[in-house]
Scaffold this active site. Structure first.
Site, mmCIF file in Angstrom:
data_model
loop_
_atom_site.group_PDB
_atom_site.id
_atom_site.type_symbol
_atom_site.label_atom_id
_atom_site.label_comp_id
_atom_site.label_asym_id
_atom_site.label_seq_id
_atom_site.Cartn_x
_atom_site.Cartn_y
_atom_site.Cartn_z
ATOM 1 N N ASP A 202 3.141 19.909 -128.198
ATOM 2 C CA ASP A 202 3.690 19.253 -127.012
ATOM 3 C C ASP A 202 4.921 18.470 -127.433
ATOM 4 O O ASP A 202 5.326 18.509 -128.605
ATOM 5 C CB ASP A 202 2.660 18.347 -126.341
ATOM 6 C CG ASP A 202 2.780 18.385 -124.814
ATOM 7 O OD1 ASP A 202 3.847 17.996 -124.304
ATOM 8 O OD2 ASP A 202 1.823 18.816 -124.160
ATOM 9 N N HIS A 272 7.749 21.374 -122.584
ATOM 10 C CA HIS A 272 6.944 20.580 -123.515
ATOM 11 C C HIS A 272 7.213 20.999 -124.960
ATOM 12 O O HIS A 272 6.290 21.150 -125.759
ATOM 13 C CB HIS A 272 5.453 20.711 -123.173
ATOM 14 C CG HIS A 272 5.054 19.969 -121.936
ATOM 15 N ND1 HIS A 272 5.087 18.590 -121.852
ATOM 16 C CD2 HIS A 272 4.632 20.416 -120.719
ATOM 17 C CE1 HIS A 272 4.682 18.218 -120.635
ATOM 18 N NE2 HIS A 272 4.412 19.302 -119.926
ATOM 19 N N GLU A 336 5.116 22.334 -116.068
ATOM 20 C CA GLU A 336 6.052 21.211 -116.084
ATOM 21 C C GLU A 336 7.318 21.528 -116.899
ATOM 22 O O GLU A 336 7.671 20.817 -117.831
ATOM 23 C CB GLU A 336 5.355 19.966 -116.637
ATOM 24 C CG GLU A 336 4.187 19.524 -115.776
ATOM 25 C CD GLU A 336 3.427 18.338 -116.342
ATOM 26 O OE1 GLU A 336 2.846 17.570 -115.548
ATOM 27 O OE2 GLU A 336 3.407 18.178 -117.582
#
Length: 778
Positions: A202, A272, A336
């Site tokens: 991440d 990410h 995202e």
């Protein structure tokens, strides 16, 4: 976390008290087959019991390594639970023995049967894994210490409802040791979970060694410091890092395989990826410089799909991942991923032009560029014999042909994917996010991300909704809970957030819906908590606290209060805010409240052991417990108990809008009519708004109060326009009071208008959410 460890030990003792006295222990204990998850069928019979003694042997099929290991597990489990560790053999007589065997003819390869008579216990499975689950059932049936354990004659038939039963651990935000990951796998095995989703990369850290790209761990696994609290702008100044070598990963994968758990790695892409970009900045659109993130959130810098070297990188990384993980699935994230950099990147725009991507169907060309990334990676992995899982954002644009969707932003994405013929794993935040608080009393909890997912909410989850046809339901492979670790630093805290909610999860995964019963589940839970204590697990104890139901009664115009505990312990309460004692009023049934009150309640168990104090303030107004008609439909996710909660006298005590105290409305005028039942004089009206602009929840823009004598013709009493002058995100409880000359009327209509989100906000131009906890008229 020491206080949580102490509480765990305390409640383990309390759990024992519910079944036996510590002062006078029984010399004999009977196995209790009512375990978690509950077996499909338990049929007891007459006859002499089987006695577990030191002379009992465990038999396994000769030459079967997996069954030999199963026998070793059973011997170890019995030793932990009872102090008796049977010998293991493949040649002993089939008498005074626990016999393990495979060959059960069943369409479900995880099905097993247990047969107990006075001579033996036989566990037969459709596979070695099935026998392991039978062993877990046997293990959990004898969680009490005793000199003599007896098993009453029984026949148990069992099989899981879902083939995919998952639990995720994020080690990117806060790294956990290889030894703890094994302990986590043991926790999963105890609950019959067979998939370990391992979130390895991440923005805040890269945790897997990749030999072709060594800087991923040299640079990408380390961040200089970590933000304090919820992105406060203050940092702790402490470096944080860690990664798993490939040898450690192989060892963990083998450890999981031995317990019939498949490890599914996640390499989140193309977003990410700040940790990777910090190590290899040439893979980004701007070239950096980048740094491993020390705060939480979603970042604009992501991999550049316009550069061919990005795909060289991804294919090299995934090639090494494939060698380490035999799982059918590789999770590629896909969540995202902002498109800001792609919109400005000449390489990305060239790729869009080359692929002839266009804005269509509500999605921009850049969304289809991410679809291209997903499809290209899927094709690469398919050619290697692997399938992909992605978060439900991969539905935006065009879904890769063979992708399995993990639905986290509610169930809508999973429903859509199933209707499209794609396999789905349900993991919606409202039921399955274990980084959310598990109690409404968050002031006494360690810091968490927010939200509210109590154990009963987890238990209630139905992952195959009726809106789907039977054919579409077949695409629901199962369900999974996720533990994101932005605020979860230590192993103790991981365990605290997972247990005992994982017990409710396991039952939702294993048990058919018609067999589920939350009240019955609670009666079985203390035995499992006792085993947690034996194993040294640090679990949350909220299930032993006093539970309260507070429901407005519109017939008596009062608030009905019901108190309960999991073990029917004596409960004492006060109505003046003082801490209860045995001299306080003992609860003996439902009671009602009509005025301002501060309820405190506490369970006082044998030996003087007390629960946490339940505390609730009742803020009654003239509108409280009066009939209310809501002319606006709330967001279904935030409707909770319905319009009555707006006049129940209960305030939301924090900006955690998911506790069930706040009702949420999405971009609409909120209109409510309160019937005061008779002409009533009022001179103030008050509403309370929960504001969390980072979640698109804003203050009201206007409040209008009207009165009527006939519920038909209304006259404006007062109004107030509100201006939010903030230019950055803010979070607070906004209290608005309208004051006016006294007005007498039977009906009052309140209108609350939403705010159009300002230019500085990502949702600019759209109307924000409005959350209200109470309408007060005085």
């Amino acid at each position: 976390m020491k206080k949580f460890k102490i509480l765990s030990v305390l409640i383990a003792v309390i759990a024992l008290l519910s079944s036996c006295s510590l002062k006078e222990r029984k010399s004999t204990e009977s196995a209790n087959y009512q375990v978690i998850p509950l077996p499909s069928e338990i049929v007891t019979s007459e006859g002499n019991p089987f006695v577990l003694s030191s002379s009992v042997k465990i038999l396994f099929p000769e030459g079967n390594e997996k069954m030999h290991r199963n026998a070793e597990f059973l011997a170890e489990f019995l030793d932990i639970s009872t102090g008796i560790k049977p010998d293991i053999t493949s040649a002993a007589p089939e008498k005074n023995a626990i016999i393990l065997g495979i060959g059960l003819q069943h369409s479900n390869k995880e099905a097993y049967e247990i047969v107990v008579d006075e001579n033996s216990i036989t566990i037969t499975g459709a596979s070695e894994a099935a026998v392991f689950y039978g062993i877990q059932t046997l293990r959990k049936s004898v969680s009490a210490d005793a000199k003599r354990i007896v098993f009453q004659p029984v026949k148990i038939k069992d099989e899981p409802r879902f083939a995919y039963r998952g639990m995720m651990l994020d080690v990117a935000r806060h790294f956990q040791s290889a030894d703890f990951v094994k302990r986590y796998i043991d926790i999963l095995a105890l609950h019959n979970i067979n998939r370990f989703h391992w979130h390895l990369t991440d923005d805040q850290g890269w945790r897997i060694e990749i030999k072709a790209y060594p800087k991923l761990t040299v640079i990408g696994s380390q961040r200089e410091q970590t933000v304090v609290g919820r992105n406060t702008g203050e940092y702790d100044g402490k470096p944080h890092g860690g990664f798993y070598t490939q040898e450690e990963i192989k060892d963990i994968v083998k450890y999981a395989q031995d317990r019939y758990i498949t490890v599914i790695p996640e390499i989140d892409l193309p977003g990410h990826m700040l940790a990777a970009l910090a190590a290899y900045p040439e893979l980004g659109c701007t070239g950096g410089p980048y740094e491993v993130a020390g705060s939480w959130g979603v970042f604009d810098d992501v991999l550049c799909p316009g550069k061919e070297e990005t795909f060289t990188f991804l294919e090299s990384v995934l090639s090494e991942v494939i060698e380490l993980f035999p799982s059918e699935y590789i999770h590629i994230g896909g969540d995202e991923c902002p498109k800001v950099r792609w919109e400005e990147c000449s390489d990305c725009q060239a790729r869009i032009k080359e692929l002839k991507l266009k804005d269509k169907e509500g999605h921009k060309a850049e969304h289809y560029l991410q679809s291209y990334v997903t499809a290209r990676i899927e094709k690469f992995l398919n050619n290697k014999g692997k399938s992909i899982i992605g978060w439900d954002e991969i539905l935006e644009g065009e879904l890769a042909p063979n992708a399995t969707v993990m639905s986290w932003r509610g169930m809508e994405g999973g429903i859509q994917a199933a209707q499209m013929g794609h396999d789905v794993i349900m993991t919606p935040t409202a039921y399955c996010y274990f980084d959310y608080y598990q109690t409404q009393n968050t002031d006494e909890e360690p810091l968490a991300i927010g939200g509210y997912v109590p154990i009963e909410k987890v238990y209630s989850f139905e992952p195959a909704p009726e809106i789907l046809t039977d054919k579409q339901k077949a695409h629901i492979l199962g369900l999974q809970a996720n533990l994101w670790t932005e605020y979860i630093e230590t192993p103790d805290y991981v365990e605290y957030m997972v247990m005992p909610r994982i017990a409710a999860l396991s039952e939702a995964q294993w048990v058919k819906p018609e067999k589920k019963n939350y009240e019955a589940f609670l009666t079985r839970l203390p035995g499992l908590l006792n085993l947690y204590g034996k194993l040294g697990y640090n679990y949350a104890t909220h299930v032993f606290d006093v539970q309260a139901k507070m429901i407005p009664n519109f017939e008596t115009n009062s608030l009905d209060v019901e108190l309960s505990t999991i073990d029917n312990a004596p409960v004492y309460y006060t109505l003046d805010g003082t801490v209860p004692a045995v001299s306080s009023t003992k609860y003996d049934g439902k009671f009602s409240i009509r005025e301002n009150t501060e309820i405190k309640a506490m369970a006082i168990r044998e030996g003087g052991n007390t629960s946490k104090v339940l505390s609730e303030k009742i803020n009654a107004s003239k509108a409280s417990y009066k009939p209310i008609t809501l002319l606006t439909t709330p967001d279904p996710n935030y409707r909770y108990t319905g319009e009555g909660m707006l006049v129940d006298g209960l305030f939301g005590n924090s900006t955690n809008y998911k506790t069930g105290k706040w009702m949420g409305f999405k971009g609409e005028n909120i209109v409510a009519i309160i019937d005061m039942l008779e002409p009533t004089e009022i001179s103030t009206a008050q509403i309370r708004n929960c504001v969390v602009t980072g979640d698109w929840i804003f203050d009201a823009s206007e409040i209008i109060l009207e009165s009527s004598d006939n519920n038909s013709v209304f006259t404006i009493v007062n109004s107030q326009k509100l201006l939010d002058a903030n230019t950055t995100h803010w979070s607070d409880i906004a209290v608005h009071t309208l004051s006016f000359d006294p007005v007498t009327a039977r009906y009052f209509r309140l209108t609350v208008k939403p705010t159009v989100m300002p230019a500085w906000h990502p949702g600019k131009g759209s109307k924000g959410y409005v959350f209200i906890d109470e309408i007060s008229l005085n």
